[in-house]
Design a protein around this motif. Sequence first.
Motif, short mmCIF file in Angstrom:
data_model
loop_
_atom_site.label_atom_id
_atom_site.label_comp_id
_atom_site.label_asym_id
_atom_site.label_seq_id
_atom_site.Cartn_x
_atom_site.Cartn_y
_atom_site.Cartn_z
N GLY A 14 6.96 15.69 29.58
CA GLY A 14 7.57 15.66 30.91
C GLY A 14 8.84 16.47 31.04
N GLN A 15 9.39 16.96 29.93
CA GLN A 15 10.59 17.80 29.98
C GLN A 15 10.19 19.27 29.98
OE1 GLN A 15 13.07 16.46 26.62
NE2 GLN A 15 14.65 16.11 28.17
N MET A 16 10.80 20.05 30.84
CA MET A 16 10.50 21.47 30.95
C MET A 16 11.50 22.31 30.17
SD MET A 16 9.84 22.00 34.97
CE MET A 16 9.27 20.63 35.93
N LYS A 18 13.22 26.26 29.95
CA LYS A 18 13.75 27.03 31.07
C LYS A 18 12.71 27.96 31.68
CE LYS A 18 16.17 30.79 28.94
NZ LYS A 18 17.36 31.49 28.62
N THR A 19 11.74 28.43 30.91
CA THR A 19 10.68 29.28 31.46
C THR A 19 9.76 28.45 32.35
OG1 THR A 19 10.80 30.66 29.49
CG2 THR A 19 8.86 30.93 30.87
N GLU A 20 9.41 27.25 31.91
CA GLU A 20 8.57 26.35 32.72
C GLU A 20 9.28 25.97 34.02
OE1 GLU A 20 6.26 24.29 28.93
OE2 GLU A 20 8.12 23.41 29.70
N LYS A 21 10.59 25.74 33.95
CA LYS A 21 11.37 25.41 35.15
C LYS A 21 11.36 26.59 36.11
CE LYS A 21 14.72 23.42 37.65
NZ LYS A 21 14.43 23.87 38.98
N ALA A 22 11.54 27.80 35.60
CA ALA A 22 11.53 28.99 36.47
C ALA A 22 10.17 29.15 37.13
CB ALA A 22 11.88 30.24 35.66
N TYR A 23 9.10 28.87 36.39
CA TYR A 23 7.77 28.97 36.98
C TYR A 23 7.56 27.88 38.03
CZ TYR A 23 2.87 29.81 37.66
OH TYR A 23 1.66 30.10 38.25
N GLU A 35 0.45 29.18 50.14
CA GLU A 35 -0.55 29.67 49.19
C GLU A 35 -1.14 28.55 48.35
OE1 GLU A 35 1.01 32.82 46.76
OE2 GLU A 35 1.99 33.76 48.48
N ILE A 36 -0.33 27.54 48.05
CA ILE A 36 -0.81 26.41 47.28
C ILE A 36 -0.50 25.12 48.04
CG2 ILE A 36 -0.63 27.59 45.06
CD1 ILE A 36 1.85 25.98 44.45
N ALA A 37 -1.35 24.12 47.84
CA ALA A 37 -1.18 22.84 48.53
C ALA A 37 -0.38 21.84 47.69
CB ALA A 37 -2.55 22.25 48.87
N TRP A 38 -0.50 21.96 46.35
CA TRP A 38 0.08 20.95 45.47
C TRP A 38 0.17 21.51 44.06
CZ3 TRP A 38 -2.33 18.71 41.19
CH2 TRP A 38 -1.76 17.54 40.68
N TYR A 39 1.15 21.02 43.28
CA TYR A 39 1.23 21.32 41.85
C TYR A 39 1.94 20.18 41.16
CZ TYR A 39 6.07 22.69 42.73
OH TYR A 39 7.39 22.69 43.10
N LYS A 40 1.66 20.04 39.86
CA LYS A 40 2.27 18.96 39.07
C LYS A 40 2.46 19.46 37.65
CE LYS A 40 3.00 14.41 38.23
NZ LYS A 40 4.35 14.00 38.31
N PHE A 41 3.66 19.23 37.11
CA PHE A 41 3.96 19.59 35.73
C PHE A 41 3.33 18.56 34.81
CE2 PHE A 41 6.76 19.36 31.96
CZ PHE A 41 6.58 20.65 31.49
N GLU A 42 2.57 19.04 33.82
CA GLU A 42 1.88 18.17 32.85
C GLU A 42 1.13 17.04 33.56
OE1 GLU A 42 4.64 17.07 29.74
OE2 GLU A 42 4.61 19.09 28.90
N PRO A 56 -2.25 21.20 30.16
CA PRO A 56 -1.71 22.41 30.78
C PRO A 56 -0.29 22.15 31.31
CG PRO A 56 -3.86 21.85 31.70
CD PRO A 56 -3.42 20.69 30.87
N ASP A 57 0.53 23.18 31.30
CA ASP A 57 1.89 23.02 31.83
C ASP A 57 1.87 22.60 33.29
OD1 ASP A 57 3.20 23.65 29.43
OD2 ASP A 57 3.04 25.79 29.84
#
Length: 114
Positions: A14-16, A18-23, A35-42, A56-57
């Motif tokens: 659950g911790q990002m 800095k590259t994951e945060k930028a993405y 362009e996208i409706a939804w996203y979720k980290f891990e 997946p990230d």
Amino acid sequence: MKSAVLALGRLKTGQMNKTEKAYGDFLELRKRAGEIAWYKFEGIKLRLADNTFYTPDYTVMLSDGSLECHEVKGFWQDDARVKIKIAADLYPFRFIALKANAKKDGGGWTEETF
């Protein structure tokens, strides 16, 4: 003088980094643009085999409802590349790896689809 060899530090689930945060910031811009409706980290964990999983990230739902799994990398380790290839063979999602481009090279992201 010998150079020290440092082990890769792993962040807690659950911790990002800095590259994951930028993405994630980039995905938020895409969401605001429609362009996208939804996203979720891990957001999902995929079983590849007994006791073998791939998380997946980012899981991303495009505005048309299709799902993609995005993997953000500064560099690849062999096991990570193998896992994403296996996941792409087993699951009906589009798997995309993204590498941050250096600011001196114009920034942005380089995509590799599996």
